[in-house]
Design a protein around this motif. Sequence first.
Motif, short mmCIF file in Angstrom:
data_model
loop_
_atom_site.label_atom_id
_atom_site.label_comp_id
_atom_site.label_asym_id
_atom_site.label_seq_id
_atom_site.Cartn_x
_atom_site.Cartn_y
_atom_site.Cartn_z
N SER A 93 0.84 -1.20 0.00
CA SER A 93 0.00 0.00 0.00
C SER A 93 0.87 1.24 0.00
CB SER A 93 -0.89 0.00 1.25
OG SER A 93 -1.41 1.29 1.49
N GLU A 94 0.37 2.28 -0.65
CA GLU A 94 1.09 3.54 -0.66
C GLU A 94 1.30 4.07 0.76
OE1 GLU A 94 -0.13 6.66 -3.63
OE2 GLU A 94 0.13 7.93 -1.89
N GLU A 95 0.43 3.68 1.67
CA GLU A 95 0.50 4.17 3.05
C GLU A 95 1.53 3.43 3.91
OE1 GLU A 95 -1.19 6.69 4.52
OE2 GLU A 95 -2.14 7.20 2.62
N MET A 117 -2.05 -1.13 -3.78
CA MET A 117 -3.10 -0.12 -3.81
C MET A 117 -2.73 1.22 -3.20
SD MET A 117 -5.64 -1.74 -0.98
CE MET A 117 -6.91 -1.02 -1.96
N ASP A 118 -3.41 2.22 -3.68
CA ASP A 118 -3.41 3.52 -3.01
C ASP A 118 -4.82 3.63 -2.43
OD1 ASP A 118 -3.37 6.06 -2.12
OD2 ASP A 118 -2.73 6.99 -3.98
N PRO A 119 -4.95 3.42 -1.10
CA PRO A 119 -6.30 3.30 -0.53
C PRO A 119 -7.14 4.57 -0.61
CG PRO A 119 -4.61 3.11 1.19
CD PRO A 119 -3.89 3.19 -0.12
N LEU A 120 -6.50 5.73 -0.51
CA LEU A 120 -7.27 6.97 -0.67
C LEU A 120 -6.39 8.02 -1.33
CD1 LEU A 120 -10.25 7.50 0.09
CD2 LEU A 120 -9.36 9.10 1.75
N ASP A 121 -6.50 8.05 -2.64
CA ASP A 121 -5.66 8.99 -3.39
C ASP A 121 -6.31 10.38 -3.43
OD1 ASP A 121 -3.36 9.45 -5.23
OD2 ASP A 121 -5.02 10.06 -6.52
N GLY A 122 -5.45 11.38 -3.33
CA GLY A 122 -5.94 12.77 -3.37
C GLY A 122 -6.59 13.16 -2.06
N LEU A 276 3.86 10.93 -9.20
CA LEU A 276 2.96 9.79 -9.02
C LEU A 276 3.71 8.47 -8.91
CD1 LEU A 276 0.14 10.94 -11.44
CD2 LEU A 276 0.27 11.21 -8.97
N ARG A 277 3.13 7.55 -8.18
CA ARG A 277 3.78 6.26 -7.93
C ARG A 277 3.44 5.27 -9.03
NH1 ARG A 277 2.08 9.88 -4.31
NH2 ARG A 277 3.09 9.76 -2.29
N LEU A 278 4.50 4.65 -9.55
CA LEU A 278 4.33 3.69 -10.65
C LEU A 278 3.40 2.55 -10.25
CD1 LEU A 278 5.11 2.48 -13.41
CD2 LEU A 278 7.16 1.54 -12.32
N TYR A 280 1.28 2.01 -7.50
CA TYR A 280 -0.04 2.18 -6.88
C TYR A 280 -0.99 3.04 -7.70
CZ TYR A 280 3.12 0.97 -3.10
OH TYR A 280 4.09 0.37 -2.35
N GLU A 281 -0.42 3.95 -8.49
CA GLU A 281 -1.28 4.90 -9.20
C GLU A 281 -1.20 4.73 -10.72
OE1 GLU A 281 0.66 8.13 -7.30
OE2 GLU A 281 -0.90 8.42 -5.80
N CYS A 282 0.04 4.74 -11.25
CA CYS A 282 0.19 4.79 -12.71
C CYS A 282 -0.14 3.46 -13.40
CB CYS A 282 1.59 5.25 -13.08
SG CYS A 282 1.97 6.86 -12.36
#
Length: 343
Positions: A93-95, A117-122, A276-278, A280-282
């Motif tokens: 997780s990104e967190e 995963m990115d559990p809550l982006d932005g 941005l993270r490859l 979790y996001e991209c």
Amino acid sequence: MKSNTRKTLDEFIIEKQEDFQYSTGELSRLLNSILLAARVVSYKVNKAGLVDITGSVGVVNVQGEEQKKLDVYANDVFIQTLVNREIVCGIASEENDNFITIQGFDNGHNNKYVVLMDPLDGSSNIDVNVSVGTVFSIYHRVSPLGSPVTMEDFLQPGINQVAAGYILYGTSTMIVYTTGKGVNGFTLNPAIGSFYLSHPNMKYPERGSIYSVNEGNYVHFPQGVKNFIKYCQEEKDDRPYSSRYIGSLVSDCHRNLIKGGIFFYPPTTKAPKGKLRLLYECNPMAFITEQAGGIATDGFKRTLEIQPTELHERTAFYCGNSDMVKKMMESIEKAGDGNTARE
Ligand code: AHM
Ligand code: MG
């Protein structure tokens, strides 16, 4: 006969079972676990402002309860849901600094999938009542079944994704996902708690007319990116294009997918490799973009083919309508100053 828009996500998954690469029902159960967590997070997001979820971590409120930032809360919900259901062998997780290893019900390591995963982006948008999202990516493990997961299970190029998607907590809550057979979007009916197929077979419009970027960083962009922005603003043919930027990746990409446009986060002096993270996001966004007929790249190379070297790796990211992304790549190549930020 039932109309498509009435189909629930559960019905859709059962119907499409044979589309899943390793069709044992495990991936369907995994997607269902993600949906369960998404419903919990959606409920909480909708109460932001009413309950103490925007406070900082570690602060104890008057009831003696620990306040949690919503992104930490979402992280806990997704991880706990997946851990409790023993449906994956590992989560990144990104967190979290490191990946989590999960043992199955038999104390073995017999689950096939890892989730990134990115559990809550932005999540900084939460405090101002602007849409946020969850982004997830599912891979088949590469280490042998029965052994604990290894870093190699997580550092796979995006091309290996088995499924990917995002949940958008907006005016309504939606999940958009792909298993490599197109992209479908489902909207939550909060009264019933079911997601209904609302956006079948999503495709980018033939031509895009929106560009989405944080233009405050303009002076730091590579020359090719600057030239592309000027091209978008030029009065010629169907231009100038509209500039739309929410600052919430899921919302920006979702709008562009429906209306046609390009999202980009180039390198800047503050974030020389992009922000941005490859993993979790991209990568999940790139998988969806390609499945919807678009292009996702770091400016030179297809995002899905980048070999990651670390969990929290960042990359420049350009994604959206193929006509616009191609034009951006041409512009970067023509400027010849690579993909590097300007001092
Ligand atoms: P986060 O993971 O810390 O929430 O940051 C990611 C977000 C994306 O949703 C969005 O595209 C980008 O950061 C916006 O960044 P900026 O505020 O620099 O424009
Ligand atoms: Mg993020």
